[in-house]
Design a protein around this motif. Structure first.
Motif, PDB file in Angstrom:
ATOM      1  N   THR A   1     -19.440  -7.379   6.187  1.00 30.85           N
ATOM      2  CA  THR A   1     -18.727  -6.860   5.694  1.00 30.85           C
ATOM      3  C   THR A   1     -17.405  -6.154   6.265  1.00 30.85           C
ATOM      4  N   VAL A   2     -16.752  -5.581   5.483  1.00 31.03           N
ATOM      5  CA  VAL A   2     -15.423  -4.808   5.755  1.00 31.03           C
ATOM      6  C   VAL A   2     -15.992  -3.276   4.562  1.00 31.03           C
ATOM      7  N   SER A   3     -15.607  -2.185   5.289  1.00 33.30           N
ATOM      8  CA  SER A   3     -15.178  -1.213   4.216  1.00 33.30           C
ATOM      9  C   SER A   3     -13.615  -0.875   3.680  1.00 33.30           C
ATOM     10  N   ILE A   4     -12.883  -0.278   2.573  1.00 34.52           N
ATOM     11  CA  ILE A   4     -11.642  -0.119   2.164  1.00 34.52           C
ATOM     12  C   ILE A   4     -11.726   0.996   1.873  1.00 34.52           C
ATOM     13  N   SER A   5     -11.352   1.885   2.300  1.00 27.96           N
ATOM     14  CA  SER A   5     -10.854   3.207   2.037  1.00 27.96           C
ATOM     15  C   SER A   5     -10.618   3.614   0.058  1.00 27.96           C
ATOM     16  N   ALA A   6     -10.675   4.260  -0.530  1.00 23.44           N
ATOM     17  CA  ALA A   6      -9.985   4.881  -1.697  1.00 23.44           C
ATOM     18  C   ALA A   6      -8.087   5.205  -1.482  1.00 23.44           C
ATOM     19  N   GLY A   7      -7.856   3.964  -2.213  1.00 21.09           N
ATOM     20  CA  GLY A   7      -5.935   4.526  -2.827  1.00 21.09           C
ATOM     21  C   GLY A   7      -5.425   3.834  -3.395  1.00 21.09           C
ATOM     22  N   THR A   8      -3.948   4.124  -3.149  1.00 21.56           N
ATOM     23  CA  THR A   8      -3.016   3.637  -4.144  1.00 21.56           C
ATOM     24  C   THR A   8      -2.058   1.807  -3.847  1.00 21.56           C
ATOM     25  N   VAL A   9      -1.415   1.726  -4.287  1.00 16.82           N
ATOM     26  CA  VAL A   9      -0.504  -0.002  -4.005  1.00 16.82           C
ATOM     27  C   VAL A   9       0.572   0.306  -5.327  1.00 16.82           C
ATOM     28  N   TYR A  10       0.808  -0.746  -4.791  1.00 11.71           N
ATOM     29  CA  TYR A  10       2.086  -1.207  -5.642  1.00 11.71           C
ATOM     30  C   TYR A  10       1.961  -2.422  -5.814  1.00 11.71           C
TER      31      TYR A  10
ATOM     32  N   VAL B   1       0.891  -0.812   0.011  1.00  8.00           N
ATOM     33  CA  VAL B   1       0.084   0.230  -0.136  1.00  8.00           C
ATOM     34  C   VAL B   1       0.616   1.412   0.340  1.00  8.00           C
ATOM     35  N   ILE B   2       0.465   2.241  -0.999  1.00  8.87           N
ATOM     36  CA  ILE B   2       1.213   3.574  -1.111  1.00  8.87           C
ATOM     37  C   ILE B   2       0.839   4.790  -0.069  1.00  8.87           C
ATOM     38  N   SER B   3      -0.468   4.149  -0.284  1.00  5.10           N
ATOM     39  CA  SER B   3      -1.393   5.414   0.925  1.00  5.10           C
ATOM     40  C   SER B   3      -2.936   4.727   0.909  1.00  5.10           C
TER      41      SER B   3
ATOM     42  N   VAL C   1      -6.845   2.204  -6.266  1.00  6.50           N
ATOM     43  CA  VAL C   1      -8.278   1.255  -6.023  1.00  6.50           C
ATOM     44  C   VAL C   1      -9.083   2.760  -5.169  1.00  6.50           C
ATOM     45  N   THR C   2     -10.557   1.615  -5.938  1.00  8.07           N
ATOM     46  CA  THR C   2     -11.229   2.083  -5.652  1.00  8.07           C
ATOM     47  C   THR C   2     -11.935   2.429  -4.375  1.00  8.07           C
ATOM     48  N   ALA C   3     -12.708   2.986  -3.864  1.00  8.00           N
ATOM     49  CA  ALA C   3     -13.060   2.384  -2.160  1.00  8.00           C
ATOM     50  C   ALA C   3     -14.730   1.860  -2.762  1.00  8.00           C
ATOM     51  N   GLY C   4     -14.378   0.969  -1.718  1.00  6.46           N
ATOM     52  CA  GLY C   4     -16.007   0.038  -1.433  1.00  6.46           C
ATOM     53  C   GLY C   4     -15.886  -0.843  -0.740  1.00  6.46           C
ATOM     54  N   THR C   5     -16.780  -2.124  -0.410  1.00  2.00           N
ATOM     55  CA  THR C   5     -17.179  -3.379   0.438  1.00  2.00           C
ATOM     56  C   THR C   5     -16.480  -4.249   0.054  1.00  2.00           C
ATOM     57  N   GLN C   6     -16.318  -5.520   0.861  1.00  4.44           N
ATOM     58  CA  GLN C   6     -15.545  -6.758   0.796  1.00  4.44           C
ATOM     59  C   GLN C   6     -16.656  -6.990   1.931  1.00  4.44           C
ATOM     60  N   ALA C   7     -17.348  -8.340   1.252  1.00  5.93           N
ATOM     61  CA  ALA C   7     -17.903  -9.532   2.141  1.00  5.93           C
ATOM     62  C   ALA C   7     -16.673 -10.492   2.731  1.00  5.93           C
ATOM     63  N   ILE C   8     -17.184 -10.698   3.393  1.00  5.21           N
ATOM     64  CA  ILE C   8     -16.444 -12.068   3.903  1.00  5.21           C
ATOM     65  C   ILE C   8     -17.068 -13.644   4.347  1.00  5.21           C
ATOM     66  N   THR C   9     -16.354 -14.850   3.881  1.00  2.00           N
ATOM     67  CA  THR C   9     -17.923 -16.078   4.155  1.00  2.00           C
ATOM     68  C   THR C   9     -17.162 -16.395   5.816  1.00  2.00           C
ATOM     69  N   ARG C  10     -17.388 -16.662   6.533  1.00  2.00           N
ATOM     70  CA  ARG C  10     -17.402 -17.035   7.752  1.00  2.00           C
ATOM     71  C   ARG C  10     -17.208 -19.051   7.850  1.00  2.00           C
ATOM     72  N   ASP C  11     -16.504 -19.968   8.964  1.00  2.00           N
ATOM     73  CA  ASP C  11     -16.554 -20.680   8.031  1.00  2.00           C
ATOM     74  C   ASP C  11     -17.924 -21.399   8.550  1.00  2.00           C
TER      75      ASP C  11
ATOM     76  N   GLU D   1      -7.533   1.931   4.004  1.00  2.00           N
ATOM     77  CA  GLU D   1      -7.637   1.426   5.058  1.00  2.00           C
ATOM     78  C   GLU D   1      -9.094   0.813   5.469  1.00  2.00           C
ATOM     79  N   ILE D   2      -8.523  -0.135   5.837  1.00  2.00           N
ATOM     80  CA  ILE D   2     -10.304  -0.805   6.149  1.00  2.00           C
ATOM     81  C   ILE D   2     -11.181  -0.654   7.719  1.00  2.00           C
ATOM     82  N   THR D   3     -12.421  -0.452   7.441  1.00  2.00           N
ATOM     83  CA  THR D   3     -12.757   0.227   8.446  1.00  2.00           C
ATOM     84  C   THR D   3     -14.631  -1.161   8.964  1.00  2.00           C
TER      85      THR D   3
END
Lengths: 62, 326
Positions: B68-77, B54-56, B85-95, B59-61
């Motif tokens: 589900t978590v939110s991820i802020s916009a940023g840049t990565v190498y 991650v360059i900037s 990276v566009t701000a978005g949400t990401q779901a997780i799957t529990r076992d 952040e996961i909130t």
């Protein structure tokens, strides 16, 4: 998808093992791993059983 | 006694560019080697090191939606390319059976977010990759933004305490750990070992673009003096004698050459004045033993009426020249 029997084992010593999800890994002593039965048999005394077998295939769950 | 009457001075006259590509882990996940024997420091040709991470931002909130978590916009190498990276949400799957699960949140070279679960454990998390209750080993093509550590199979909103983003443990940061660039052997060394969180297990990809110096002989050169460290003794008088101390300093290197048709104006080396160049000096032209170092080239030209035109050159280096047998 065929059911794959995974068994939770504790590593007794550092050894290379084939993980069902992550390929070849290095076992860390005293850490638990979910491995398939054939791999556990191959590892022999390098690992010990810590709990009964758990099926990884979701269609075996209720 | 030997003299340097058959010596040879070479300078960095050109460079071979190596396009952005992965460096090779020497095996300790700390030092990464390149295809170059030396890194050029010529203006515009310095190494451009871009470790995956991650360059900037990014952040996961927490999010009000279950699992589900939110991820802020940023840049990565990713593989040397800067990816937005566009701000978005990401779901997780529990076992389905075991509650203790660690899920890695990742982004790939297209800026696409994803979640990769480790293997669940009935009663505890593990810090060890691929362990039961531990995080997954990830593809080398993705950057890990952080981990979600859940303790139940029941769907629920993710708590901030379940989000882990410690750098070089749960999250890959492009600039952490920091590194030093070893110009003398074309490698880089991180100040701490990189975590091995990718399938292999291997650390993140470290990419770089760099140039390797190519050398040409400077003809009609003489009086070469390398950049060297000198030690000075100091002392302070005290009532019962004196107290000594020592200090070190780096002396400027120098040489002189006699220009030919260029008249000290269009000679190839003159065109490189005030540039940071590598130099090699062979005391015996036919031998392999040599001194090697780099510094900023300074020139002072003399145009006497009754003698040859001469160019007195200085080398202002940041390190002493080093000795090489071959």
């Amino acid at each position: 998808m065929a059911t794959q029997k995974l068994v939770c084992v504790k590593a007794r010593e550092a050894a290379k093992a084939k993980h069902p999800l992550f390929g070849e890994i290095q076992l860390v002593p005293n850490v638990d791993y979910d491995l398939d039965e054939a791999e556990i048999k191959r590892l022999g005394k390098s690992v010990e059983l810590v709990k009964p077998a758990v099926a990884s295939d979701s269609d075996e769950q209720e | 006694m030997p003299s340097a009457s058959k010596g040879k001075l070479e300078y960095e006259s050109s460079r071979t560019l190596y396009a952005m590509g992965a460096l090779t882990d020497s095996g300790d996940t700390t030092t990464f080697t390149s295809s170059a024997a030396l890194f050029s420091r010529y203006e515009g040709s310095e190494p451009d090191v871009r470790p995956n991470g991650v360059i900037s931002g990014c952040e996961i909130t927490t999010n009000t939606t279950n699992d589900t978590v939110s991820i802020s916009a940023g840049t990565v190498y990713v593989a040397g390319a800067e990816v937005s990276v566009t701000a978005g949400t990401q779901a997780i799957t529990r076992d389905g059976s075991n509650g203790y699960l660690i899920t890695s949140i990742t982004v790939n070279g297209s800026g696409t977010l994803a979640a990769t679960a480790g293997t669940a454990h009935a009663s505890a998390h593990s810090e060890t990759r691929a362990a039961s209750g531990g995080p997954a080993l990830l593809a080398t093509t993705v950057v890990e933004l952080g981990q979600i550590r859940t303790t139940s199979i029941t769907a629920a909103a993710i708590l901030s305490s379940e989000i882990k983003t410690t750098r070089n443990v749960h999250r890959e940061d492009a600039f952490f750990p920091g590194w030093t660039e070893n110009d003398n052997d074309g490698s880089i060394t991180f100040v701490a070992a990189l975590m091995e969180n990718h399938t292999g297990p291997v650390p993140k990809v470290v990419s770089a673009e760099y140039s390797e110096p190519q050398f040409s002989e400077q003809i009609d050169a003489v009086d070469f003096v390398p950049v060297e460290q000198s030690n000075t003794q100091n002392s302070t008088s005290v009532y019962n004698g004196s107290v000594g101390s020592s200090s070190t300093s780096l002396n400027q290197g120098s040489f002189t050459f006699y220009p030919r048709e260029g008249n000290g104006i269009t000679d190839p080396l003159i065109t490189e004045k005030d540039k940071n160049l590598w130099f090699k000096f062979f005391p015996k032209r036919s031998g392999t033993r040599h001194l090697k170092g780099k510094g900023i080239l300074g020139v002072t030209r003399s145009y006497p009426a009754d003698n040859n035109i001469s160019v007195a050159c200085t080398i202002s280096g940041d390190k002493a020249f080093t000795e090489h047998a071959s």
